[in-house]
Design an enzyme around this catalytic site. Structure first.
Site, short mmCIF file in Angstrom:
data_model
loop_
_atom_site.label_atom_id
_atom_site.label_comp_id
_atom_site.label_asym_id
_atom_site.label_seq_id
_atom_site.Cartn_x
_atom_site.Cartn_y
_atom_site.Cartn_z
N HIS A 199 -10.36 12.13 -22.07
CA HIS A 199 -9.04 12.38 -21.51
C HIS A 199 -8.95 13.82 -21.01
O HIS A 199 -9.81 14.66 -21.30
CB HIS A 199 -7.97 12.11 -22.57
CG HIS A 199 -7.83 10.66 -22.89
ND1 HIS A 199 -6.88 10.17 -23.77
CD2 HIS A 199 -8.52 9.57 -22.45
CE1 HIS A 199 -6.99 8.85 -23.85
NE2 HIS A 199 -7.97 8.47 -23.07
N GLU A 224 -7.09 16.33 -21.76
CA GLU A 224 -7.01 17.39 -22.77
C GLU A 224 -8.40 17.74 -23.30
O GLU A 224 -8.73 18.93 -23.48
CB GLU A 224 -6.12 16.95 -23.94
CG GLU A 224 -4.69 16.62 -23.56
CD GLU A 224 -4.48 15.15 -23.29
OE1 GLU A 224 -3.46 14.61 -23.74
OE2 GLU A 224 -5.34 14.53 -22.62
N GLY A 227 5.30 -10.25 5.79
CA GLY A 227 6.27 -10.58 6.81
C GLY A 227 7.61 -10.94 6.21
O GLY A 227 7.85 -10.79 5.01
N TRP A 282 1.36 -1.43 18.05
CA TRP A 282 1.70 -0.62 16.89
C TRP A 282 3.14 -0.16 17.02
O TRP A 282 3.58 0.28 18.08
CB TRP A 282 0.80 0.61 16.79
CG TRP A 282 -0.62 0.31 16.40
CD1 TRP A 282 -1.74 0.43 17.18
CD2 TRP A 282 -1.07 -0.13 15.12
NE1 TRP A 282 -2.85 0.09 16.46
CE2 TRP A 282 -2.48 -0.27 15.20
CE3 TRP A 282 -0.43 -0.44 13.92
CZ2 TRP A 282 -3.25 -0.68 14.12
CZ3 TRP A 282 -1.20 -0.86 12.85
CH2 TRP A 282 -2.59 -0.97 12.96
N THR A 302 1.10 -13.54 7.52
CA THR A 302 0.58 -12.29 8.09
C THR A 302 -0.88 -12.46 8.50
O THR A 302 -1.30 -11.95 9.55
CB THR A 302 0.73 -11.15 7.07
OG1 THR A 302 2.11 -10.94 6.81
CG2 THR A 302 0.11 -9.87 7.58
#
Length: 372
Positions: A52, A54, A304, A178, A204
């Site tokens: 981690h 620390e 969509g 676009w 989509t």
């Protein structure tokens, strides 16, 4: 909290952001160890490194950690998981003080880290309100996962000023024009990079044949999982999302998995999962619970009007990220949502507006992620 504290917490937040795309399914965490006003150790968490933040910072600081202040963006863990408790590492290093960005909502920690440090004689306190908010936002997906077992869902759309998702098709190339600028599209890839999965609907795929990949160029630990909701299994085997798949495409359907079409897709390496649904729509809560079971913390919904409406109607969206371009469609081409949708109840007052080239984006939170 003085000016020095604020500066070092900001540095810890900066370090934590380096873990975006690298820490999931763990939280992103940064840590700075400061002795006599000087940084003597730094670290941020990457899942594959195991240690981690620390521990990494303390190893760098070595003996200089004694009597120092550790600034960490998330409450140090006080339980044994893949690693030993970070509270014990801080105690063993004999730091004098710990400043925490935000408490950990994990019930195995939930304040226990700070209490353990105080019990060992270490001065432990929380950062100021602004920095706590920044630390919360940094791990909103982790918090949502802990509180609900489901991923944090961001609904992203690009719209014209008159609320349409498309301008129409180019007469020469027969492709969508676009809506937004290069700057906005670059930000979309950064959003994809910070997400574990991208979710879309079959509509989509059939309309645009998109790649739906992370092309930010930023490092990530695992591929962006591309998820398609396809109730009737209409996914074309030659679609770009299929031909580019490499163990990163998951399709939810209510169609029989014994169909020839299903077997053909599975032979192409596509994973199919059957879920319940009605009237051509799949149960989004079942989908999200399954993604949560797979350690998916964050989902970017790029879809969509049908799926947008279904997600909002099912209260499955945690945040909206809407890009607006200074353009008008001039006609009802593709609306943001289709049909009547009950407006979601905003359980958060957080709102942000940003500019990307000529466009602007509105980021609105619908709920606080650490509450179920």
């Amino acid at each position: 909290m003085n000016d020095h504290d604020i500066r070092f917490v900001e540095r810890a937040l900066e370090l934590a952001r380096k873990g975006v795309g690298l820490a999931s399914p763990n939280p992103t965490v940064g840590c700075v160890v400061v002795n006599n006003g000087r940084i003597v150790g730094e670290g941020f968490h990457q899942y594959d490194w195991r240690d981690h933040a620390e521990v990494i910072a303390l190893k760098t600081a070595a003996e200089k950690a004694r009597g120092a202040t550790a600034y960490v963006t998330l409450e140090p863990c006080n339980h044994t998981g893949r690693t030993a408790p970070c509270t014990e590492a801080l105690i063993a290093a004999q730091v004098a003080r710990v400043v925490v960005g935000v408490r950990d909502p994990n019930p195995r920690v939930a304040g226990g880290g700070i209490e353990r440090l105080k019990a060992a004689g270490i001065d432990a306190e929380l950062a100021n309100a602004d920095q706590m908010a920044a630390a919360e936002e940094l791990n909103e997906a982790f918090f949502r996962s802990i509180s609900s077992g489901k991923p944090f869902v961001t609904l992203k759309s690009a719209l014209t000023l008159d609320g349409q998702l498309a301008l129409g098709r180019s007469s020469k190339k027969k492709t969508r024009q676009w809506i937004t600028s290069e700057e906005s599209r670059a930000e979309v890839h950064r959003l994809r990079h910070s997400s574990d999965a991208l979710l879309t609907g079959i509509g989509t795929i059939l309309a645009d044949d998109p790649w739906l990949t992370d092309r930010s160029g930023l490092p990530r630990r695992r591929r962006l999982l591309r998820v398609v909701l396809d109730a009737h299994l209409r996914l074309p085997p030659k679609a770009r999302i299929v031909t580019s798949s490499d163990d990163d495409l998951l399709v939810f359907t209510r169609s029989s998995l014994t169909r020839e079409k299903a077997r053909k897709l599975e032979k192409l390496g596509i994973e199919l999962v059957r879920v319940p649904g009605e009237r051509g729509l799949l149960d989004l809560n079942v989908v999200l619970r399954e993604l949560g079971r797979r350690d998916i913390l964050s989902v970017l919904l790029e879809a969509g009007p049908t799926l947008n409406a279904a997600a909002l109607g099912a209260n499955a969206v945690d945040k909206l990220f809407l890009f607006y371009a200074p353009k008008l469609a001039g006609a009802a081409t593709v609306p943001f949502v289709r049909g009547r949708v009950s407006p979601p109840r905003f359980r958060s007052h957080r709102l942000r507006q940003q500019e990307f080239g000529p466009d602007f984006a509105v980021e609105a939170w619908l709920r606080e992620p650490f509450r179920s």
